[in-house]
Design a protein around this motif. Structure first.
Motif, mmCIF file in Angstrom:
data_model
loop_
_atom_site.group_PDB
_atom_site.id
_atom_site.type_symbol
_atom_site.label_atom_id
_atom_site.label_comp_id
_atom_site.label_asym_id
_atom_site.label_seq_id
_atom_site.Cartn_x
_atom_site.Cartn_y
_atom_site.Cartn_z
ATOM 1 N N LYS A 53 0.835 -1.200 0.000
ATOM 2 C CA LYS A 53 0.000 0.000 0.000
ATOM 3 C C LYS A 53 0.869 1.250 0.000
ATOM 4 N N GLY A 54 2.011 1.174 0.666
ATOM 5 C CA GLY A 54 2.906 2.321 0.763
ATOM 6 C C GLY A 54 3.841 2.478 -0.414
ATOM 7 N N GLY A 55 3.793 1.534 -1.355
ATOM 8 C CA GLY A 55 4.607 1.641 -2.559
ATOM 9 C C GLY A 55 5.910 0.872 -2.521
ATOM 10 N N ASN A 56 6.154 0.120 -1.466
ATOM 11 C CA ASN A 56 7.376 -0.687 -1.404
ATOM 12 C C ASN A 56 7.246 -1.903 -2.305
ATOM 13 N N THR A 57 8.304 -2.195 -3.061
ATOM 14 C CA THR A 57 8.272 -3.308 -3.999
ATOM 15 C C THR A 57 9.223 -4.419 -3.578
ATOM 16 N N ASN A 58 8.909 -5.605 -4.050
ATOM 17 C CA ASN A 58 9.715 -6.781 -3.761
ATOM 18 C C ASN A 58 9.710 -7.672 -4.995
ATOM 19 N N TYR A 59 10.875 -8.250 -5.314
ATOM 20 C CA TYR A 59 10.982 -9.083 -6.508
ATOM 21 C C TYR A 59 11.647 -10.416 -6.184
ATOM 22 N N ALA A 60 11.233 -11.441 -6.886
ATOM 23 C CA ALA A 60 11.928 -12.713 -6.819
ATOM 24 C C ALA A 60 13.310 -12.537 -7.453
ATOM 25 N N ASP A 61 14.292 -13.250 -6.921
ATOM 26 C CA ASP A 61 15.654 -13.132 -7.446
ATOM 27 C C ASP A 61 15.709 -13.412 -8.944
ATOM 28 N N ALA A 62 14.886 -14.336 -9.405
ATOM 29 C CA ALA A 62 14.940 -14.760 -10.810
ATOM 30 C C ALA A 62 14.529 -13.661 -11.784
ATOM 31 N N VAL A 63 13.828 -12.635 -11.284
ATOM 32 C CA VAL A 63 13.325 -11.600 -12.193
ATOM 33 C C VAL A 63 13.891 -10.220 -11.903
ATOM 34 N N LYS A 64 14.694 -10.098 -10.866
ATOM 35 C CA LYS A 64 15.262 -8.788 -10.520
ATOM 36 C C LYS A 64 16.061 -8.223 -11.680
ATOM 37 N N GLY A 65 15.819 -6.949 -11.950
ATOM 38 C CA GLY A 65 16.515 -6.288 -13.044
ATOM 39 C C GLY A 65 15.857 -6.477 -14.399
ATOM 40 N N ARG A 66 14.880 -7.387 -14.482
ATOM 41 C CA ARG A 66 14.203 -7.626 -15.762
ATOM 42 C C ARG A 66 12.722 -7.250 -15.700
ATOM 43 N N PHE A 67 12.096 -7.455 -14.555
ATOM 44 C CA PHE A 67 10.664 -7.185 -14.395
ATOM 45 C C PHE A 67 10.475 -5.955 -13.505
ATOM 46 N N THR A 68 9.399 -5.225 -13.774
ATOM 47 C CA THR A 68 9.049 -4.073 -12.948
ATOM 48 C C THR A 68 7.560 -4.110 -12.650
ATOM 49 N N ILE A 69 7.232 -4.011 -11.373
ATOM 50 C CA ILE A 69 5.827 -3.940 -10.966
ATOM 51 C C ILE A 69 5.469 -2.471 -10.756
ATOM 52 N N ALA A 70 4.270 -2.114 -11.178
ATOM 53 C CA ALA A 70 3.822 -0.733 -11.029
ATOM 54 C C ALA A 70 2.308 -0.725 -10.913
ATOM 55 N N ARG A 71 1.774 0.390 -10.480
ATOM 56 C CA ARG A 71 0.327 0.503 -10.345
ATOM 57 C C ARG A 71 -0.126 1.897 -10.750
ATOM 58 N N ASP A 72 -1.331 1.962 -11.236
ATOM 59 C CA ASP A 72 -1.996 3.223 -11.522
ATOM 60 C C ASP A 72 -3.217 3.259 -10.611
ATOM 61 N N ILE A 73 -3.099 3.970 -9.516
ATOM 62 C CA ILE A 73 -4.170 3.981 -8.527
ATOM 63 C C ILE A 73 -5.442 4.605 -9.086
ATOM 64 N N ALA A 74 -5.296 5.615 -9.923
ATOM 65 C CA ALA A 74 -6.471 6.276 -10.505
ATOM 66 C C ALA A 74 -7.266 5.312 -11.380
ATOM 67 N N LYS A 75 -6.558 4.372 -12.015
ATOM 68 C CA LYS A 75 -7.222 3.406 -12.893
ATOM 69 C C LYS A 75 -7.466 2.068 -12.196
ATOM 70 N N ASN A 76 -7.041 1.954 -10.930
ATOM 71 C CA ASN A 76 -7.171 0.679 -10.199
ATOM 72 C C ASN A 76 -6.570 -0.472 -10.986
ATOM 73 N N THR A 77 -5.397 -0.239 -11.537
ATOM 74 C CA THR A 77 -4.750 -1.222 -12.386
ATOM 75 C C THR A 77 -3.319 -1.475 -11.932
ATOM 76 N N LEU A 78 -2.967 -2.744 -11.899
ATOM 77 C CA LEU A 78 -1.622 -3.191 -11.556
ATOM 78 C C LEU A 78 -0.946 -3.673 -12.832
ATOM 79 N N TYR A 79 0.351 -3.413 -12.947
ATOM 80 C CA TYR A 79 1.092 -3.804 -14.145
ATOM 81 C C TYR A 79 2.313 -4.644 -13.777
ATOM 82 N N LEU A 80 2.736 -5.437 -14.737
ATOM 83 C CA LEU A 80 4.022 -6.112 -14.636
ATOM 84 C C LEU A 80 4.708 -5.968 -15.993
ATOM 85 N N GLN A 81 5.736 -5.144 -16.036
ATOM 86 C CA GLN A 81 6.533 -4.991 -17.244
ATOM 87 C C GLN A 81 7.632 -6.046 -17.223
#
Length: 118
Positions: A53-81
């Motif tokens: 909720k506070g915006g802190n992110t956590n990644y599995a070691d296997a995807v660190k540096g390649r994947f990015t999690i983000a959210r658009d609160i106004a659109k109530n949408t979560l993303y995974l790049q």
């Protein structure tokens, strides 16, 4: 009842990119943690990335540096790049919402298939 709907999966060659989206039916800013999990054939479901909720992110070691999690609160949408995809990333990807005030705590989307060809 919170509903989560994923989209954006598909077939991509190794080295390529995909962006997954998860639309939530409730105000995302009030949810304790949102994340992405994946399950490959014959394997257990595993956490890929999460955001609190506070915006802190956590990644599995296997995807660190390649994947990015983000959210658009106004659109109530979560993303995974997902960049620099490798065949080992092939799995069904699930959107997850966790809140300590919910019965059962977790809500899941239906999943979206990601296939990375070599």
């Amino acid at each position: 009842q919170v509903q989560l709907v994923e989209s954006g999966g598909g077939l991509v060659q190794a080295g390529g990119s995909l962006r997954l989206s998860c639309a939530a039916s409730t105000r995302m800013f009030s949810i304790d943690v949102m994340g992405w999990y994946r399950q490959a054939p014959g394997k257990q479901r595993e956490l890929v990335a999460s955001i609190t909720k506070g915006g802190n992110t956590n990644y599995a070691d296997a995807v660190k540096g390649r994947f990015t999690i983000a959210r658009d609160i106004a659109k109530n949408t979560l993303y995974l790049q997902m960049n620099s995809l490798i065949p080992e990333d092939t799995a069904v990807y699930y959107c997850n919402a966790y809140d300590s005030s919910w019965i059962g705590y977790h809500r899941w989307g239906q999943g979206t298939q990601v296939t990375v060809s070599s």
